[in-house]
Design a protein around this motif. Structure first.
Motif: not given
Length: 221
Positions: A170, A122, A67, A63, A146, A167
């Motif tokens: 974020l 995350p 990002i 993740e 998160l 996600l």
């Protein structure tokens, strides 16, 4: 083990952990501390995001890579190589936008944290604490995390970082995290996670327990 000693006083490291402890004598919640003097403040970060932690599904390394790619930012990943790395992570590393730094010692980790635009956290599995969150803030580096486990207890949304439910949110809110005042991030970390604060909290618990024990003994005498 603790359930065999139900009367023994237990100190939880977060409210999240406390909620998970059944049939234990939880007498206080005291957050961990870090030696903030080991994490130098840096007002002028470099051009990267940082993932610092183990390569496991629960830590959210895949993740973190997503990002970085979706925001167009460079990601450095510092962790020990394990069996998860060649199978899952290595195919996503290109050495330019996604860089594997390898395992680092405490000094190198502090330097990476201080130089990062933000720490990316995350996390996919709830954890009772996240020491790296306090370490990043001690450098003045905000955290984009998160909302799992104790994250919202450690990261002050809008002050020392951003706490997000997913996600997509974020990624959308990362620019807000990067704009936070790094001096304020550092100041709050020293206030909330300094060693003196933790020591004082534990001393207060010990004094309370000793006083209660003395009162009980006196009543039985």
């Amino acid at each position: 083990l603790w359930s065999r000693y139900a009367d023994a006083p237990f100190v939880a490291v977060s409210h999240h952990q406390r909620l998970l402890l059944n049939a234990l004598n939880v007498v206080a919640t005291i957050h961990h501390a870090v030696d903030t003097d080991l994490f130098a403040f840096r007002a002028d970060p470099e051009d990267y995001l940082l993932f610092l932690g183990r390569f496991t599904p629960g830590k959210g390394v895949v993740e973190a890579i997503e990002i970085a790619r979706r925001t167009g930012m460079r990601l450095l990943m510092a962790a020990a190589e394990n069996e998860y790395y060649p199978e899952v992570v290595a195919p996503l590393v290109n050495g330019h936008d996604v860089v594997f730094v390898g395992e680092v010692d405490r000094r190198a980790a502090a330097s990476l944290l201080a130089g990062a635009q933000a720490l990316i956290y995350p996390v996919q599995s709830a954890e009772p604490f996240g020491l790296v969150l306090a370490e990043a803030a001690s450098c003045g580096t905000p955290v984009a995390a998160l909302n799992r486990g104790a994250v919202q207890e450690i990261v002050e949304d809008g002050v020392t970082g951003g706490v997000f439910d997913g996600l997509d949110s974020l990624i959308a809110g990362l620019s807000r995290v990067l704009s936070l005042n790094r001096q304020r991030v550092r100041a709050r970390a020293v206030e909330r996670f300094g060693v003196d604060r933790m020591v004082d909290d534990y001393l207060a618990v010990y004094e309370r327990l000793v006083s209660r024990d003395h009162q009980t003994r006196a009543a039985l005498a």
